[in-house]
Design an enzyme around this catalytic site. Structure first.
Site, mmCIF file in Angstrom:
data_model
loop_
_atom_site.group_PDB
_atom_site.id
_atom_site.type_symbol
_atom_site.label_atom_id
_atom_site.label_comp_id
_atom_site.label_asym_id
_atom_site.label_seq_id
_atom_site.Cartn_x
_atom_site.Cartn_y
_atom_site.Cartn_z
ATOM 1 N N LYS A 172 -76.764 27.982 -26.919
ATOM 2 C CA LYS A 172 -77.985 27.008 -26.785
ATOM 3 C C LYS A 172 -78.332 26.123 -27.823
ATOM 4 O O LYS A 172 -79.230 25.250 -27.719
ATOM 5 C CB LYS A 172 -78.688 27.644 -25.790
ATOM 6 C CG LYS A 172 -78.251 28.371 -24.611
ATOM 7 C CD LYS A 172 -77.427 27.220 -23.615
ATOM 8 C CE LYS A 172 -78.402 26.474 -22.907
ATOM 9 N NZ LYS A 172 -77.757 25.619 -21.773
ATOM 10 N N SER A 182 -73.178 38.044 -19.835
ATOM 11 C CA SER A 182 -72.641 36.912 -19.478
ATOM 12 C C SER A 182 -71.357 36.459 -20.107
ATOM 13 O O SER A 182 -70.412 35.987 -19.741
ATOM 14 C CB SER A 182 -73.452 35.629 -19.205
ATOM 15 O OG SER A 182 -73.529 35.053 -20.674
HETATM 16 N N1 PMP Z 1 -74.880 32.495 -20.491
HETATM 17 C C1 PMP Z 1 -75.994 32.674 -21.472
HETATM 18 C C2 PMP Z 1 -76.432 34.009 -22.042
HETATM 19 C C3 PMP Z 1 -76.976 31.526 -21.215
HETATM 20 O O1 PMP Z 1 -77.986 31.733 -22.171
HETATM 21 C C4 PMP Z 1 -76.404 30.383 -20.667
HETATM 22 C C5 PMP Z 1 -77.319 29.253 -20.572
HETATM 23 N N2 PMP Z 1 -78.382 29.180 -19.780
HETATM 24 C C6 PMP Z 1 -75.156 30.310 -19.995
HETATM 25 C C7 PMP Z 1 -74.224 31.349 -20.227
HETATM 26 C C8 PMP Z 1 -74.690 29.288 -19.092
HETATM 27 O O2 PMP Z 1 -74.524 28.058 -20.083
HETATM 28 P P1 PMP Z 1 -74.777 26.603 -19.118
HETATM 29 O O3 PMP Z 1 -76.279 26.500 -19.149
HETATM 30 O O4 PMP Z 1 -74.198 25.721 -20.385
HETATM 31 O O5 PMP Z 1 -74.066 26.709 -17.950
#
Ligand code: PMP
Length: 310
Positions: A43, A269
């Site tokens: 991010k 995630s």
């Molecule tokens: N995993 C984590 C740990 C995240 O911080 C994010 C961002 N919210 C995501 C996955 C998902 O990414 P995106 O917002 O690009 O869908």
């Protein structure tokens, strides 16, 4: 080579082939490790692009207050970028996100407003968004990047994440999978990879307890950063051909295996993404290539079930 600021060092993360989690008969799985990105997650890329585009468009000035509703990493990224550029920043986040994220945001000098998550992450994120919008109405200095709606979130992934992937991988990419928070990663990376190989199979990945694209009820789950309980406006719903659902247990188990079998210390995630990538690799079979992303470092999950140890 010397960088003029840390912001120039954002990105350029390594692509690594999994060795011990994969099977010989399956496709190879390549992971892009954003845990070693500046700021510890993917991010920082979106924070930087959203702020720099807003600067270019004259939407922010030196007295601007950046206010963002976020379930975590975007807040850390924005706080980091704002620290370097000198903008005051306020991050609004659910109290169910890990304590480490709150502390990191504060360490970069931003303020944190916590909203109570009463068991439905979607409602809580919505409350964070409403709070940010109210602050913007009340104070003209407030700028809300609004990552869930900001096209520059996608632009960051098209311009940087996806281009790096294309440069790093020799030969065709046959599969890509990603969970969605804002949908920026799957939309930006997915569109570029699909333009390069129209036959690529793209899977979207959802937590079992917040499988909103599958029409399931949304509750609280452990796969922080994805499954925020809303269908984000910037998500390209035509980019994926299959929805893969992963349980909290499988996500955490896979993240633990990434650490102890591959030496990749990453967040929950990332376990979600790899659990899905291994299924996609099985489906595509030997000789094919699957790419996925490890979104952040495990070091912001010490207080969570990821670090439950015997
Ligand atoms: N995993 C984590 C740990 C995240 O911080 C994010 C961002 N919210 C995501 C996955 C998902 O990414 P995106 O917002 O690009 O869908």
């Amino acid at each position: 080579m010397i960088y003029h600021t840390v912001l120039e060092a954002v990105g350029h993360t390594p692509m690594i082939r999994l060795q011990r989690l994969t099977n010989e008969e399956d496709a190879q799985v390549l992971v892009k490790f954003e845990g070693v990105n500046i700021g510890g997650s993917i991010k920082t890329r979106t924070a930087l692009t959203m702020i720099e585009q807003a600067e270019k468009q004259g939407k922010i000035h030196k007295d601007t207050i950046i206010v963002e509703p976020t379930s975590g990493n975007q807040g850390v990224g924005l706080a980091l970028v704002a620290a370097v550029k000198g903008y005051k920043t306020i991050i609004i986040m659910p109290d169910s996100v890990s304590e480490e994220r709150r502390k990191l945001v504060k360490q970069y000098g931003a303020e944190v407003i916590l909203m109570h998550d009463a068991g439905n992450i979607g409602d809580c994120i919505q409350a964070c968004v409403t709070k940010a919008n109210t602050m913007a109405k009340e104070d003209p200095r407030v700028f809300v990047p609004q990552q869930f709606e900001n096209e520059n979130n996608i632009l960051a992934h098209k311009t940087y994440t996806a281009q790096e992937i294309l440069e790093q991988v020799d030969g065709p990419i046959d599969g890509f999978c990603s969970g969605i928070g804002t949908g920026g990663t799957i939309t930006g990376v997915g569109e570029v990879l699909k333009a390069k190989n129209p036959n690529i199979e793209i899977w979207v990945v959802e937590p079992e307890k917040a499988a909103i694209l599958s029409g399931k009820p949304v509750g609280t789950h452990l796969q922080m950063g994805i499954g925020d309980g809303l269908i984000p406006p910037i998500l390209d719903q035509d980019i994926y051909s299959h929805i893969c659902i992963i349980s909290d247990e499988e996500a955490i188990q896979t993240a633990k295996q990434l650490a102890c079998k591959e030496g990749l210390l990453c967040g929950i995630s990332s376990g979600t993404n790899v659990a899905a990538a291994l299924k996609l690799a099985k489906k595509l079979g030997k000789g094919k290539t699957v790419v996925t992303i490890l979104l952040d470092t495990a070091e912001r999950y010490y207080s969570t079930a990821l670090f439950d140890q015997e």
